[in-house]
Design a protein around this motif. Structure first.
Motif, PDB file in Angstrom:
ATOM      1  N   ASN A   9      72.214 101.663   5.439  1.00  0.00           N
ATOM      2  CA  ASN A   9      72.657 100.854   6.575  1.00  0.00           C
ATOM      3  C   ASN A   9      73.030 101.770   7.751  1.00  0.00           C
ATOM      4  N   ILE A  10      73.032 101.193   8.947  1.00  0.00           N
ATOM      5  CA  ILE A  10      73.157 102.008  10.163  1.00  0.00           C
ATOM      6  C   ILE A  10      74.514 102.701  10.273  1.00  0.00           C
ATOM      7  N   PHE A  11      75.563 102.083   9.721  1.00  0.00           N
ATOM      8  CA  PHE A  11      76.868 102.746   9.824  1.00  0.00           C
ATOM      9  C   PHE A  11      76.980 103.898   8.821  1.00  0.00           C
ATOM     10  N   ALA A  12      76.291 103.790   7.696  1.00  0.00           N
ATOM     11  CA  ALA A  12      76.229 104.930   6.775  1.00  0.00           C
ATOM     12  C   ALA A  12      75.527 106.105   7.466  1.00  0.00           C
ATOM     13  N   ALA A  32      86.300 105.300  14.156  1.00  0.00           N
ATOM     14  CA  ALA A  32      86.282 104.224  15.148  1.00  0.00           C
ATOM     15  C   ALA A  32      85.386 104.644  16.301  1.00  0.00           C
ATOM     16  N   PHE A  33      84.497 103.736  16.697  1.00  0.00           N
ATOM     17  CA  PHE A  33      83.535 104.061  17.760  1.00  0.00           C
ATOM     18  C   PHE A  33      83.209 102.797  18.544  1.00  0.00           C
ATOM     19  N   LYS A  34      82.694 103.006  19.770  1.00  0.00           N
ATOM     20  CA  LYS A  34      82.390 101.881  20.642  1.00  0.00           C
ATOM     21  C   LYS A  34      81.170 101.121  20.135  1.00  0.00           C
ATOM     22  N   ASP A  35      81.264  99.786  20.189  1.00  0.00           N
ATOM     23  CA  ASP A  35      80.096  98.964  19.850  1.00  0.00           C
ATOM     24  C   ASP A  35      78.993  99.208  20.877  1.00  0.00           C
ATOM     25  N   ILE A  36      77.762  99.286  20.385  1.00  0.00           N
ATOM     26  CA  ILE A  36      76.632  99.608  21.266  1.00  0.00           C
ATOM     27  C   ILE A  36      76.293  98.439  22.191  1.00  0.00           C
ATOM     28  N   VAL A  37      76.688  97.231  21.811  1.00  0.00           N
ATOM     29  CA  VAL A  37      76.482  96.035  22.651  1.00  0.00           C
ATOM     30  C   VAL A  37      77.842  95.363  22.839  1.00  0.00           C
ATOM     31  N   ALA A  91      86.124  90.464  11.261  1.00  0.00           N
ATOM     32  CA  ALA A  91      85.359  91.125  10.191  1.00  0.00           C
ATOM     33  C   ALA A  91      84.342  90.116   9.671  1.00  0.00           C
ATOM     34  N   ASN A  92      83.194  90.064  10.327  1.00  0.00           N
ATOM     35  CA  ASN A  92      82.132  89.153   9.880  1.00  0.00           C
ATOM     36  C   ASN A  92      81.696  89.549   8.473  1.00  0.00           C
ATOM     37  N   THR A  93      81.495  88.537   7.636  1.00  0.00           N
ATOM     38  CA  THR A  93      81.234  88.831   6.222  1.00  0.00           C
ATOM     39  C   THR A  93      80.107  87.968   5.651  1.00  0.00           C
ATOM     40  N   GLY A  97      79.268  84.398   7.560  1.00  0.00           N
ATOM     41  CA  GLY A  97      79.995  85.106   8.610  1.00  0.00           C
ATOM     42  C   GLY A  97      79.093  85.836   9.591  1.00  0.00           C
ATOM     43  N   VAL A  98      77.784  85.773   9.348  1.00  0.00           N
ATOM     44  CA  VAL A  98      76.775  86.447  10.173  1.00  0.00           C
ATOM     45  C   VAL A  98      77.103  87.939  10.322  1.00  0.00           C
ATOM     46  N   GLN A  99      77.158  88.600   9.179  1.00  0.00           N
ATOM     47  CA  GLN A  99      77.367  90.050   9.138  1.00  0.00           C
ATOM     48  C   GLN A  99      76.009  90.729   9.209  1.00  0.00           C
ATOM     49  N   ASP A 100      75.789  91.520  10.253  1.00  0.00           N
ATOM     50  CA  ASP A 100      74.499  92.192  10.420  1.00  0.00           C
ATOM     51  C   ASP A 100      74.445  93.533   9.702  1.00  0.00           C
ATOM     52  N   VAL A 101      75.557  94.257   9.704  1.00  0.00           N
ATOM     53  CA  VAL A 101      75.559  95.602   9.121  1.00  0.00           C
ATOM     54  C   VAL A 101      76.395  95.575   7.840  1.00  0.00           C
ATOM     55  N   PRO A 102      75.781  95.878   6.678  1.00  0.00           N
ATOM     56  CA  PRO A 102      76.487  95.739   5.394  1.00  0.00           C
ATOM     57  C   PRO A 102      77.343  96.948   5.016  1.00  0.00           C
ATOM     58  N   PHE A 104      81.530  97.600   5.696  1.00  0.00           N
ATOM     59  CA  PHE A 104      82.704  96.945   6.267  1.00  0.00           C
ATOM     60  C   PHE A 104      83.047  97.530   7.632  1.00  0.00           C
ATOM     61  N   HIS A 105      83.233  96.659   8.601  1.00  0.00           N
ATOM     62  CA  HIS A 105      83.662  97.092   9.936  1.00  0.00           C
ATOM     63  C   HIS A 105      84.570  96.027  10.518  1.00  0.00           C
ATOM     64  N   MET A 106      85.590  96.480  11.203  1.00  0.00           N
ATOM     65  CA  MET A 106      86.475  95.571  11.920  1.00  0.00           C
ATOM     66  C   MET A 106      86.206  95.730  13.409  1.00  0.00           C
ATOM     67  N   HIS A 107      85.824  94.622  14.038  1.00  0.00           N
ATOM     68  CA  HIS A 107      85.687  94.609  15.489  1.00  0.00           C
ATOM     69  C   HIS A 107      87.081  94.498  16.096  1.00  0.00           C
ATOM     70  N   ILE A 108      87.354  95.289  17.118  1.00  0.00           N
ATOM     71  CA  ILE A 108      88.561  95.125  17.933  1.00  0.00           C
ATOM     72  C   ILE A 108      88.089  94.831  19.350  1.00  0.00           C
TER      73      ILE A 108
HETATM   74  P1  5GP Z   1      78.282  92.418  12.657  1.00  0.00           P
HETATM   75  O1  5GP Z   1      77.396  91.315  13.178  1.00  0.00           O
HETATM   76  O2  5GP Z   1      77.694  93.049  11.435  1.00  0.00           O
HETATM   77  O3  5GP Z   1      79.697  91.972  12.486  1.00  0.00           O
HETATM   78  O4  5GP Z   1      78.359  93.482  13.815  1.00  0.00           O
HETATM   79  C1  5GP Z   1      77.599  94.633  13.857  1.00  0.00           C
HETATM   80  C2  5GP Z   1      77.884  95.281  15.198  1.00  0.00           C
HETATM   81  O5  5GP Z   1      77.351  96.578  15.166  1.00  0.00           O
HETATM   82  C3  5GP Z   1      77.274  94.564  16.406  1.00  0.00           C
HETATM   83  O6  5GP Z   1      78.303  94.207  17.307  1.00  0.00           O
HETATM   84  C4  5GP Z   1      76.320  95.599  16.986  1.00  0.00           C
HETATM   85  O7  5GP Z   1      76.276  95.593  18.397  1.00  0.00           O
HETATM   86  C5  5GP Z   1      76.864  96.895  16.437  1.00  0.00           C
HETATM   87  N1  5GP Z   1      75.867  97.932  16.238  1.00  0.00           N
HETATM   88  C6  5GP Z   1      74.661  97.804  15.627  1.00  0.00           C
HETATM   89  N2  5GP Z   1      74.011  98.968  15.608  1.00  0.00           N
HETATM   90  C7  5GP Z   1      74.826  99.867  16.211  1.00  0.00           C
HETATM   91  C8  5GP Z   1      74.704 101.265  16.490  1.00  0.00           C
HETATM   92  O8  5GP Z   1      73.713 101.915  16.171  1.00  0.00           O
HETATM   93  N3  5GP Z   1      75.741 101.861  17.128  1.00  0.00           N
HETATM   94  C9  5GP Z   1      76.859 101.156  17.491  1.00  0.00           C
HETATM   95  N4  5GP Z   1      77.829 101.831  18.107  1.00  0.00           N
HETATM   96  N5  5GP Z   1      76.998  99.845  17.246  1.00  0.00           N
HETATM   97  C10 5GP Z   1      76.007  99.214  16.614  1.00  0.00           C
END
Ligand code: 5GP
Length: 120
Positions: A9-12, A32-37, A91-93, A97-102, A104-108
């Motif tokens: 997965n991308i966070f790994a 902790a890092f900035k969300d790309i979107v 924490a989308n799950t 919960g529409v979790q895109d990245v498997p 665990f991540h907490m959005h702030i």
């Molecule tokens: P989820 O939908 O899984 O809760 O959120 C995944 C989040 O990861 C999304 O807000 C998306 O913009 C962010 N994201 C996806 N790929 C990357 C990346 O390569 N870098 C960063 N910084 N954020 C990412």
């Protein structure tokens, strides 16, 4: 419940340094890092360094030190992000919960009024 972690997965990949990120805070157990979107003026993701799929996996299976380190990172991010007027953690799950990245991540999210948690 069984939690199967996919280390591709991308966070790994971010944790292994294979993909760049905008780090705002790091300790022994969390990054902790900035969300790309970004969805708000402040949008930071806090992730554990350990291989946990989701918040329920992390809550059930992370060590006390990992949990303390994770929440220390949450506290540090909140402290440094200028969100004194409030913020939201998400924490989308899994599918509902529409979790895109498997991993665990907490959005702030913060920096402006965010409206209701869910559409009425
Ligand atoms: P989820 O939908 O899984 O809760 O959120 C995944 C989040 O990861 C999304 O807000 C998306 O913009 C962010 N994201 C996806 N790929 C990357 C990346 O390569 N870098 C960063 N910084 N954020 C990412």
């Amino acid at each position: 419940m069984q939690f199967d972690y996919d280390d591709q997965n991308i966070f790994a990949k971010i944790l292994r340094g294979e993909i760049p990120n905008s780090t705002v805070f790091e300790n022994d157990h969390a990054l902790a890092f900035k969300d790309i979107v970004p969805q708000a003026p402040v949008h930071v993701l806090v992730i554990p360094k350990g291989p946990y799929v989701s918040i329920d996996d992390f809550a059930a299976n992370a060590t006390p030190a990992e949990q303390a380190g994770f929440f220390a990172a949450v506290a540090a991010v909140c402290d440094m992000s200028g969100v004194e007027e409030g913020f939201r953690t998400i924490a989308n799950t899994r599918a509902h919960g529409v979790q895109d990245v498997p991993h665990f991540h907490m959005h702030i999210l913060g920096g402006k009024p965010l409206g209701r948690m869910l559409p009425a």
